[in-house]
Design a protein around this motif. Structure first.
Motif, PDB file in Angstrom:
ATOM      1  N   UNK A  36       0.846  -1.195   0.000  1.00 38.72           N
ATOM      2  CA  UNK A  36       0.000   0.000   0.000  1.00 38.72           C
ATOM      3  C   UNK A  36       0.878   1.240   0.000  1.00 38.72           C
ATOM      4  N   UNK A  37       0.518   2.209  -0.833  1.00 37.39           N
ATOM      5  CA  UNK A  37       1.184   3.498  -0.867  1.00 37.39           C
ATOM      6  C   UNK A  37       0.185   4.567  -0.461  1.00 37.39           C
ATOM      7  N   UNK A  38       0.601   5.441   0.447  1.00 37.95           N
ATOM      8  CA  UNK A  38      -0.278   6.502   0.934  1.00 37.95           C
ATOM      9  C   UNK A  38       0.351   7.864   0.694  1.00 37.95           C
ATOM     10  N   UNK A  39      -0.353   8.689  -0.060  1.00 37.70           N
ATOM     11  CA  UNK A  39       0.028  10.092  -0.282  1.00 37.70           C
ATOM     12  C   UNK A  39       1.472  10.219  -0.773  1.00 37.70           C
ATOM     13  N   UNK A  40       1.816   9.421  -1.766  1.00 36.00           N
ATOM     14  CA  UNK A  40       3.184   9.414  -2.299  1.00 36.00           C
ATOM     15  C   UNK A  40       3.393  10.593  -3.248  1.00 36.00           C
ATOM     16  N   UNK A  41       4.447  11.350  -2.988  1.00 35.88           N
ATOM     17  CA  UNK A  41       4.830  12.457  -3.863  1.00 35.88           C
ATOM     18  C   UNK A  41       6.289  12.303  -4.260  1.00 35.88           C
ATOM     19  N   UNK A  42       6.586  12.736  -5.485  1.00 37.58           N
ATOM     20  CA  UNK A  42       7.959  12.671  -5.983  1.00 37.58           C
ATOM     21  C   UNK A  42       8.146  13.738  -7.042  1.00 37.58           C
ATOM     22  N   UNK A  43       9.231  14.491  -6.907  1.00 38.82           N
ATOM     23  CA  UNK A  43       9.537  15.506  -7.910  1.00 38.82           C
ATOM     24  C   UNK A  43      10.976  15.347  -8.369  1.00 38.82           C
ATOM     25  N   UNK A  44      11.225  15.823  -9.588  1.00 38.00           N
ATOM     26  CA  UNK A  44      12.571  15.863 -10.155  1.00 38.00           C
ATOM     27  C   UNK A  44      12.838  17.307 -10.551  1.00 38.00           C
ATOM     28  N   UNK A  45      13.549  18.013  -9.710  1.00 45.17           N
ATOM     29  CA  UNK A  45      13.738  19.437  -9.936  1.00 45.17           C
ATOM     30  C   UNK A  45      12.402  20.157  -9.851  1.00 45.17           C
ATOM     31  N   UNK A  46      12.030  20.881 -10.908  1.00 43.54           N
ATOM     32  CA  UNK A  46      10.764  21.607 -10.931  1.00 43.54           C
ATOM     33  C   UNK A  46       9.608  20.754 -11.464  1.00 43.54           C
ATOM     34  N   UNK A  47       9.880  19.524 -11.821  1.00 42.22           N
ATOM     35  CA  UNK A  47       8.835  18.653 -12.377  1.00 42.22           C
ATOM     36  C   UNK A  47       8.243  17.792 -11.264  1.00 42.22           C
ATOM     37  N   UNK A  48       6.946  17.946 -11.034  1.00 38.64           N
ATOM     38  CA  UNK A  48       6.242  17.144 -10.034  1.00 38.64           C
ATOM     39  C   UNK A  48       5.743  15.870 -10.710  1.00 38.64           C
ATOM     40  N   UNK A  67      -0.234  10.472  -4.304  1.00 34.89           N
ATOM     41  CA  UNK A  67      -0.894   9.330  -4.942  1.00 34.89           C
ATOM     42  C   UNK A  67      -1.080   8.201  -3.944  1.00 34.89           C
ATOM     43  N   UNK A  68      -2.285   7.655  -3.892  1.00 31.83           N
ATOM     44  CA  UNK A  68      -2.589   6.461  -3.101  1.00 31.83           C
ATOM     45  C   UNK A  68      -2.694   5.265  -4.049  1.00 31.83           C
ATOM     46  N   UNK A  69      -2.216   4.131  -3.569  1.00 29.68           N
ATOM     47  CA  UNK A  69      -2.250   2.924  -4.408  1.00 29.68           C
ATOM     48  C   UNK A  69      -2.168   1.711  -3.494  1.00 29.68           C
ATOM     49  N   UNK A  70      -2.874   0.647  -3.856  1.00 28.71           N
ATOM     50  CA  UNK A  70      -2.725  -0.591  -3.098  1.00 28.71           C
ATOM     51  C   UNK A  70      -2.998  -1.780  -3.995  1.00 28.71           C
ATOM     52  N   UNK A  71      -2.496  -2.928  -3.564  1.00 31.61           N
ATOM     53  CA  UNK A  71      -2.735  -4.169  -4.277  1.00 31.61           C
ATOM     54  C   UNK A  71      -2.768  -5.308  -3.271  1.00 31.61           C
TER      55      UNK A  71
END
Length: 264
Positions: free
Chosen positions: A26-38, A43-47
């Motif tokens: 399960x992923x809860x409220x996942x955020x990831x950016x690369x420099x100025x690119x979000x 994102x929430x996700x589960x399996x």
């Protein structure tokens, strides 16, 4: 047997309620950016075990970033990853592999000049004294391919002579055998394959599900996604655009979610 999954009225959640069960990952409220690119924004996700989830979205939607976070290749800027309900941190793909998460990328990472058994055991060949235990490699390779119901004629044939679908089977067999994978992530598994070879790969996915393994399938081919997925997760511009059970949606609705045209 397929699990009974029910969703709240909103489509923006990725965590279905499954009676008497909990997500494998399960992923809860996942955020990831690369420099100025979000790349991903909360994102929430589960399996769940024994579930196939189709992960879809246009180019740049965040699919590759999400699976690289699940597989340990990337670390999220924020959010929580849980395996079996326990928070974890993956600092490398090896950490994810220890948790039973295997990823089969498009390039498959096979050595064409070596045979099937050698590819399944690549980098971790068993030995008997100072000699490679070829007999064990052959026996265990045959066993895992039989479990997948693969149509590979012999584990002694060089991988370079195999068809696209058979090569996928070898890559999956290696992932399953190496780490006793509980979750197999497949990135565009039928890209560039013909109709019959695609069917073989889709059968492999169903076989993994029948064994109780979870499978994430990333694909642009909605027909293939609908043929194997229990749920479909749509990303758009780094955000969760919607989650649908296969039987409750249509390809047309999924396309609307992908392109952001819900009201057309």
């Amino acid at each position: 047997m397929a699990q009974e999954v029910s969703f709240p009225a909103t489509a923006e959640t990725a965590t279905p309620e499954v009676s008497g069960n909990r997500p494998l990952v399960e992923l809860r409220a996942i955020s990831k950016s690369f420099g100025h690119v979000q790349a991903l924004q909360r994102v929430d996700f589960c399996i769940f075990p024994g579930e196939v989830v189709g992960l879809v979205g246009d180019n740049g939607a965040g699919k590759s970033t999400l699976i690289k976070i699940i597989s340990g290749a990337y670390q999220p800027d924020s959010g929580t990853i849980l395996v079996d309900g326990v928070p974890v941190s993956f600092h490398s793909p090896r950490d994810a592999m220890r948790m039973g998460i295997a990823t089969v990328y498009q390039n498959l990472a096979l050595v064409d000049q070596r045979d099937v058994a050698a590819n399944i055991f690549l980098g971790r060949e068993p030995t008997r004294g100072i000699v490679i235990d070829r007999r064990r490699m052959v026996e265990e390779s045959v066993q895992v391919l039989q479990q997948l119901r693969s149509d590979i004629p012999s584990v002694d044939v060089a991988v370079g002579f195999l068809s696209g679908g058979q090569r996928q089977a070898v890559a999956i067999a290696r992932a399953v055998h190496q780490i006793a994978a509980r979750l197999v992530i497949m990135d565009e598994p039928v890209a560039a394959l013909g109709i019959e070879e695609s069917r073989k790969v889709l059968r492999l996915i169903k076989q993994l599900k029948a064994q109780g393994r979870a499978v994430i399938v990333i694909s642009h081919n909605l027909e293939h996604v609908f043929s194997v997925a229990d749920r479909i997760v749509v990303l758009r511009r780094g955000r969760l655009a919607g989650v649908r059970r296969r039987e409750d949606t249509t390809a047309a609705e999924i396309v609307r979610l992908i392109v952001g045209a819900e009201h057309l």
